[in-house]
Design an enzyme around this catalytic site. Sequence first.
Site, PDB file in Angstrom:
ATOM      1  N   GLY A  91       0.723  -1.133   0.089  1.00 54.20           N
ATOM      2  CA  GLY A  91       0.088   0.021  -0.201  1.00 54.20           C
ATOM      3  C   GLY A  91       0.780   1.089   0.009  1.00 54.20           C
ATOM      4  O   GLY A  91       0.350   2.368   0.537  1.00 54.20           O
ATOM      5  N   HIS A 134      -6.530  11.116   2.068  1.00 53.17           N
ATOM      6  CA  HIS A 134      -6.878  10.127   3.084  1.00 53.17           C
ATOM      7  C   HIS A 134      -8.410   9.823   2.626  1.00 53.17           C
ATOM      8  O   HIS A 134      -8.966  10.338   1.564  1.00 53.17           O
ATOM      9  CB  HIS A 134      -6.977  10.664   4.454  1.00 53.17           C
ATOM     10  CG  HIS A 134      -5.648  10.522   5.328  1.00 53.17           C
ATOM     11  ND1 HIS A 134      -5.610   9.183   5.622  1.00 53.17           N
ATOM     12  CD2 HIS A 134      -4.943  11.212   5.720  1.00 53.17           C
ATOM     13  CE1 HIS A 134      -4.361   9.174   6.218  1.00 53.17           C
ATOM     14  NE2 HIS A 134      -3.887  10.379   6.530  1.00 53.17           N
ATOM     15  N   ILE A 136     -11.342  10.723   3.347  1.00 52.36           N
ATOM     16  CA  ILE A 136     -12.154  11.566   3.041  1.00 52.36           C
ATOM     17  C   ILE A 136     -11.955  12.441   1.653  1.00 52.36           C
ATOM     18  O   ILE A 136     -12.946  12.860   0.854  1.00 52.36           O
ATOM     19  CB  ILE A 136     -12.296  13.001   4.233  1.00 52.36           C
ATOM     20  CG1 ILE A 136     -13.431  13.697   4.088  1.00 52.36           C
ATOM     21  CG2 ILE A 136     -10.845  13.501   4.241  1.00 52.36           C
ATOM     22  CD1 ILE A 136     -13.474  14.525   5.439  1.00 52.36           C
ATOM     23  N   ASP A 163     -11.831   3.524   2.771  1.00 52.37           N
ATOM     24  CA  ASP A 163     -10.663   2.812   2.950  1.00 52.37           C
ATOM     25  C   ASP A 163     -11.215   0.930   2.862  1.00 52.37           C
ATOM     26  O   ASP A 163     -10.374   0.185   2.446  1.00 52.37           O
ATOM     27  CB  ASP A 163     -10.335   2.611   4.349  1.00 52.37           C
ATOM     28  CG  ASP A 163      -9.324   4.193   4.419  1.00 52.37           C
ATOM     29  OD1 ASP A 163      -8.950   4.641   3.403  1.00 52.37           O
ATOM     30  OD2 ASP A 163      -8.922   4.393   5.676  1.00 52.37           O
TER      31      ASP A 163
END
Length: 373
Positions: A91, A134, A136, A163
Amino acid sequence: MDPSHQAGQGGSLAGLRIVEFAGIGPGPFAAMLLADMGADLVRLDRPGGSDPYSKNVVARGRPSVTVDLKDPADLAGTLSLLDRADALIEGFRPGVMERLGLGPDVVLARNPRLVYGRMTGWGQDGPLAKAAGHDITYLAVTGALAAIGPEERPVPPLNLVGDYGGGALYLVAGILAGLLSAGRTGRGQVVDAAICDGAASLMAMFSELASQGRWRDRREANLLDGGAPWYRTYACSDGRHVALGPLEPQFYALFRRLTGLADDPDFDHRDDPAMWPTLRLKLETLFAGRTRDEWCRLLEGTDACLAPVLALGEAPSHPHLAARQTFVTLDGTVQPAPAPRFSATPSAIRSVSGPLTLAEVMRRWSGEGSSRS
């Protein structure tokens, strides 16, 4: 106890070997799901790195190995481990694995059957690919964030839609599809799982509604976003809430009958958005007249489609979830049990005996104790 909650060595993915490069968010969650389903996972951690998942629920079911990928010996050991693996999860930002000497070109040349799972927010290419972000921010550009929350402002739906929903679950689906393909063709491939792509995919139904002119670009103005009076939450007299959702006409009719609203002609016009403010006010007054538990005694378990809004600490004790053992306690921590459930190859939270070394994993994956030996 349901067999899907018992520790064991089986599982639908038993025999699959997956290497997880330690990260945060969707990567570890995807690895948890695969481990629960029986895959033999090992997590590679940085030396001295702060691993927030070392004793966390999402780290369950797999051992960790500390490796310094800038050390030639550890890098060589990692490559040898990947030679024996079926899949990989990483990731990092695009380009990091390549700089470490572990990019897809290198790894797939050595192990052509490997499925190389890449988990990012923006994806491997595009103008924002190397930018920070992130959950959001990934949701913000897809239309998902704008659709969630009260009329006044969008509200981040925890990190469930980005996520975990748009990220981890799509990564798991991609890895499993890649493994099926590799089993047929002998060729692995790269899985580019981007949260922005997955979140956009989750909005498929709402994209369809918008194309048909059946979706308004305003929150609390649509059927499923809290706009409809019969599909939202309501405060009760004790300050707690219930969730109401009798979408179908017959369920709506039952709700009216059980709550004494059958004779109120205003509720005959439920499909007229102009009436929704009036109906919401009436339902707010109705639900404020009793406690949450009183409403549950009247309506929960009927086709009126009402349920208590439980706090996370309350959820494990709900009679339905308790009966299904949806939550289990492991090492003193209450946590969700593996899902979904399999009739013949039950999933499990597997016990892990401390950290391992690369040499120990190599021996295990060379046949000593391997489920594929």
